[in-house]
Design a protein around this motif. Structure first.
Motif, mmCIF file in Angstrom:
data_model
loop_
_atom_site.group_PDB
_atom_site.id
_atom_site.type_symbol
_atom_site.label_atom_id
_atom_site.label_comp_id
_atom_site.label_asym_id
_atom_site.label_seq_id
_atom_site.Cartn_x
_atom_site.Cartn_y
_atom_site.Cartn_z
ATOM 1 N N GLY A 1 -7.688 -7.282 0.863
ATOM 2 C CA GLY A 1 -7.477 -5.717 0.675
ATOM 3 C C GLY A 1 -7.708 -4.882 1.906
ATOM 4 O O GLY A 1 -8.281 -3.617 1.668
ATOM 5 N N ARG B 1 3.451 -11.555 -0.862
ATOM 6 C CA ARG B 1 3.468 -10.131 -0.818
ATOM 7 C C ARG B 1 2.396 -9.230 0.035
ATOM 8 O O ARG B 1 2.118 -8.063 -0.442
ATOM 9 C CB ARG B 1 3.941 -9.372 -2.215
ATOM 10 C CG ARG B 1 4.967 -10.030 -2.961
ATOM 11 C CD ARG B 1 6.425 -9.707 -2.496
ATOM 12 N NE ARG B 1 6.681 -8.404 -2.348
ATOM 13 C CZ ARG B 1 7.202 -7.764 -3.254
ATOM 14 N NH1 ARG B 1 7.394 -8.253 -4.624
ATOM 15 N NH2 ARG B 1 7.239 -6.393 -3.241
ATOM 16 N N GLU C 1 3.086 -1.486 3.844
ATOM 17 C CA GLU C 1 2.042 -1.357 2.716
ATOM 18 C C GLU C 1 2.918 -0.496 1.657
ATOM 19 O O GLU C 1 2.304 -0.503 0.432
ATOM 20 C CB GLU C 1 0.906 -0.563 3.229
ATOM 21 C CG GLU C 1 0.011 -1.199 4.221
ATOM 22 C CD GLU C 1 -0.849 -0.407 5.041
ATOM 23 O OE1 GLU C 1 -1.175 0.783 4.737
ATOM 24 O OE2 GLU C 1 -1.440 -1.073 5.827
ATOM 25 N N TRP C 2 4.006 0.003 1.872
ATOM 26 C CA TRP C 2 4.823 0.742 0.895
ATOM 27 C C TRP C 2 5.524 -0.202 0.161
ATOM 28 O O TRP C 2 5.594 -0.284 -1.259
ATOM 29 C CB TRP C 2 5.561 1.502 1.667
ATOM 30 C CG TRP C 2 6.333 2.862 0.513
ATOM 31 C CD1 TRP C 2 6.155 2.914 -0.851
ATOM 32 C CD2 TRP C 2 7.011 4.088 0.852
ATOM 33 N NE1 TRP C 2 6.751 3.850 -1.322
ATOM 34 C CE2 TRP C 2 7.464 4.516 -0.460
ATOM 35 C CE3 TRP C 2 7.630 4.475 2.134
ATOM 36 C CZ2 TRP C 2 8.214 5.801 -0.386
ATOM 37 C CZ3 TRP C 2 8.261 5.435 2.084
ATOM 38 C CH2 TRP C 2 8.766 6.232 0.807
ATOM 39 N N ASN D 1 5.081 -3.701 0.213
ATOM 40 C CA ASN D 1 4.528 -4.887 0.109
ATOM 41 C C ASN D 1 5.123 -6.233 0.714
ATOM 42 O O ASN D 1 5.299 -7.101 0.036
ATOM 43 C CB ASN D 1 4.070 -5.082 -1.625
ATOM 44 C CG ASN D 1 2.778 -4.681 -1.709
ATOM 45 O OD1 ASN D 1 2.644 -3.467 -1.994
ATOM 46 N ND2 ASN D 1 1.430 -5.176 -1.543
ATOM 47 N N SER E 1 -4.285 1.113 0.631
ATOM 48 C CA SER E 1 -4.681 1.118 -0.811
ATOM 49 C C SER E 1 -3.932 0.188 -1.438
ATOM 50 O O SER E 1 -3.125 0.277 -2.033
ATOM 51 C CB SER E 1 -4.584 2.620 -1.404
ATOM 52 O OG SER E 1 -4.914 2.291 -2.869
ATOM 53 N N PRO E 2 -4.391 -1.120 -1.434
ATOM 54 C CA PRO E 2 -3.733 -2.300 -2.013
ATOM 55 C C PRO E 2 -3.466 -2.414 -3.317
ATOM 56 O O PRO E 2 -4.513 -1.816 -4.119
ATOM 57 C CB PRO E 2 -4.711 -3.341 -1.628
ATOM 58 C CG PRO E 2 -6.125 -3.114 -1.523
ATOM 59 C CD PRO E 2 -5.806 -1.701 -1.081
ATOM 60 N N ARG E 3 -2.472 -2.882 -4.007
ATOM 61 C CA ARG E 3 -2.232 -2.899 -5.412
ATOM 62 C C ARG E 3 -3.180 -3.887 -6.214
ATOM 63 O O ARG E 3 -3.674 -3.787 -7.084
ATOM 64 C CB ARG E 3 -0.718 -3.155 -5.664
ATOM 65 C CG ARG E 3 0.157 -2.220 -5.042
ATOM 66 C CD ARG E 3 1.654 -2.595 -5.477
ATOM 67 N NE ARG E 3 2.531 -1.903 -4.666
ATOM 68 C CZ ARG E 3 3.824 -2.013 -4.865
ATOM 69 N NH1 ARG E 3 4.365 -3.144 -5.386
ATOM 70 N NH2 ARG E 3 4.762 -1.228 -4.020
ATOM 71 N N ILE E 4 -3.303 -5.078 -5.357
ATOM 72 C CA ILE E 4 -4.251 -6.272 -5.786
ATOM 73 C C ILE E 4 -4.925 -6.796 -4.889
ATOM 74 O O ILE E 4 -4.632 -6.998 -3.742
ATOM 75 C CB ILE E 4 -3.162 -7.319 -6.581
ATOM 76 C CG1 ILE E 4 -2.456 -7.038 -7.775
ATOM 77 C CG2 ILE E 4 -4.101 -8.560 -6.816
ATOM 78 C CD1 ILE E 4 -1.471 -7.961 -8.250
ATOM 79 N N THR E 5 -6.454 -6.927 -5.013
ATOM 80 C CA THR E 5 -6.948 -7.408 -3.982
ATOM 81 C C THR E 5 -8.183 -8.684 -4.830
ATOM 82 O O THR E 5 -8.313 -8.401 -5.888
ATOM 83 C CB THR E 5 -8.046 -6.444 -3.520
ATOM 84 O OG1 THR E 5 -8.982 -5.739 -4.534
ATOM 85 C CG2 THR E 5 -7.420 -5.494 -2.831
#
Length: 399
Positions: free
Chosen positions: A83, A109, A165-166, A168, A203-207
């Motif tokens: 992340g 991704r 980052e938009w 992925n 601000s990652p979706r999954i970490t």
């Protein structure tokens, strides 16, 4: 190191930078948290500057000096999965060595940004410019953005983090070896505050987390693998529109915009010359001169190669009678790679002009106004043969 010149409007300072350091300044301003690198000419100046920024406190980042380009990308896969915002740079054989892991990055991704300084592949050993190294990676799922000058390099690197980052997906910011990477020119380097407005913290979706565990990179059976690839393509389908919005936001703050494709005098041109990278600057001079002499010629500069902006190119080429594509690369057994893509883009149009492919500038050979002029006049000839590839500037004394 860069020399400061004077303030420019909107905050910041104008510096005389080489293209490599334009990348470094953008990475510093992007507040990258992990940099992993293995030096290879001609990208070494990028990571040398970043290592200095990390050691002297100008960047609050972890700099990982690894044993190979393969390891550089492997380290970033781990860091990005955890992340944080990540960056690396490479060239030529180093990029080829990364090839396996480029697929891992896009399929996972991960929004990794990499500067890729175009350099010819060996053998024979050559440290100079051509595009075959990056174009050999065109099917790995990375967005590819080609830059013309130092200002575009800095701006595109900042935009690359926002875009990656938009959607992925990872992004390559690509610049010509030596013609750009080691050439100094004035570059507007913005202040930190406006960059922070444009590029918020990652601000990652999954970490990866010990408190909320996920499995990443696991076995994918036939029941889901195809859907995973389809999802990558769905993300790629969003890139052009998202890139346009990123550029609009950037222009609203910094008053600079480039476009995925730039058209100059293409709306009613007899011949449109298609170029990319630093050759676009040389072509601008030629187009200006030819038009002052009464020639009806236009220029199409392609910045975004992946995803390839098919509909935009069809629209911008307009009613051209002939297309001349200048390729600083070659796909053996086929033709220049940009020419292949242009032909494919136009093929299903009801009416489209013939596409003439030209190979020039391999291994760092100059693409001069004389070479581009020869390409223009060859293409304009009424009886010019529509060959797959015409090689320009070959040394007749070498067999």
């Amino acid at each position: 190191m860069p020399s400061q010149c004077h303030d420019f409007g909107g905050g910041g300072v104008k510096q005389v930078l080489e293209g490599s350091h334009a990348v470094s300044e953008a990475v510093r301003l992007a507040k990258v948290q992990v940099i992993s690198a293995y030096p290879i000419t001609p990208q070494t100046h990028i990571v040398e500057a970043l290592s200095s920024y990390c050691s002297d406190g100008r960047m609050d980042a972890r700099f990982l000096c690894v044993e190979s380009e393969h390891s550089a990308m492997a380290a970033l896969i781990g860091a990005s999965s955890a992340g944080v915002r990540t960056f690396t740079a490479t060239s030529s054989q180093g990029l080829a060595y990364m090839h396996e892991l480029l697929h891992w990055v896009s399929a996972a991704r991960l929004p990794i940004v990499m500067a890729e300084v175009n350099r010819a592949l060996a053998p024979g050993w050559n440290i100079w410019m051509d595009q075959t190294d990056s174009l050999a990676q065109r099917d790995t799922g990375w967005i590819q953005l080609y830059c013309e000058d130092g200002q575009e390099v800095l701006d595109t690197t900042l935009q690359a983090f926002r875009l990656a980052e938009w959607v992925n997906l990872p992004v390559m910011v690509i610049l010509d070896a030596f013609f750009l990477s080691h050439t100094f020119e004035p570059v507007d380097v913005p202040d930190q505050a406006p960059v922070d407005r444009f590029l918020p913290p990652f601000s990652p979706r999954i970490t990866l987390s010990t408190t909320n565990p996920y499995a990443i990179g696991q076995m994918a059976p036939p029941t889901i693998y195809m859907e995973m690839r389809h999802n990558i393509q769905e993300a790629m389908a969003l890139v052009l529109e998202r890139f346009h919005r990123v550029e609009q936001e950037f222009a609203g703050i910094f008053d600079r915009q480039y476009g995925a494709v730039e058209a100059i005098h293409c709306d009613a041109a007899e011949v449109v010359m298609v170029v990319t990278g630093t050759a676009a600057s040389t072509c601008r001079h030629l187009i200006s001169r030819l038009r002052s002499e009464g020639e009806n010629v236009g220029m199409l500069k392609i910045k975004m190669f992946r995803p390839f902006p098919v509909n935009l190119i069809r629209r911008l080429i307009g009613p051209a009678q002939k297309i001349a594509v200048v390729d600083r690369n070659f796909s053996f057994g086929a033709s220049g790679i940009f020419a292949q893509e242009i032909r494919a883009a136009l093929y299903n149009s009801e009416e489209h002009p013939p596409v003439f492919g030209y190979i020039a500038g391999l291994g760092g050979r100059d693409i001069t106004t004389g070479a581009l002029s020869e390409i223009y006049w060859r293409t304009k000839e009424e009886d010019a043969p529509q060959k797959e590839s015409v090689w320009i500037g070959l040394n007749s004394d070498i067999s």
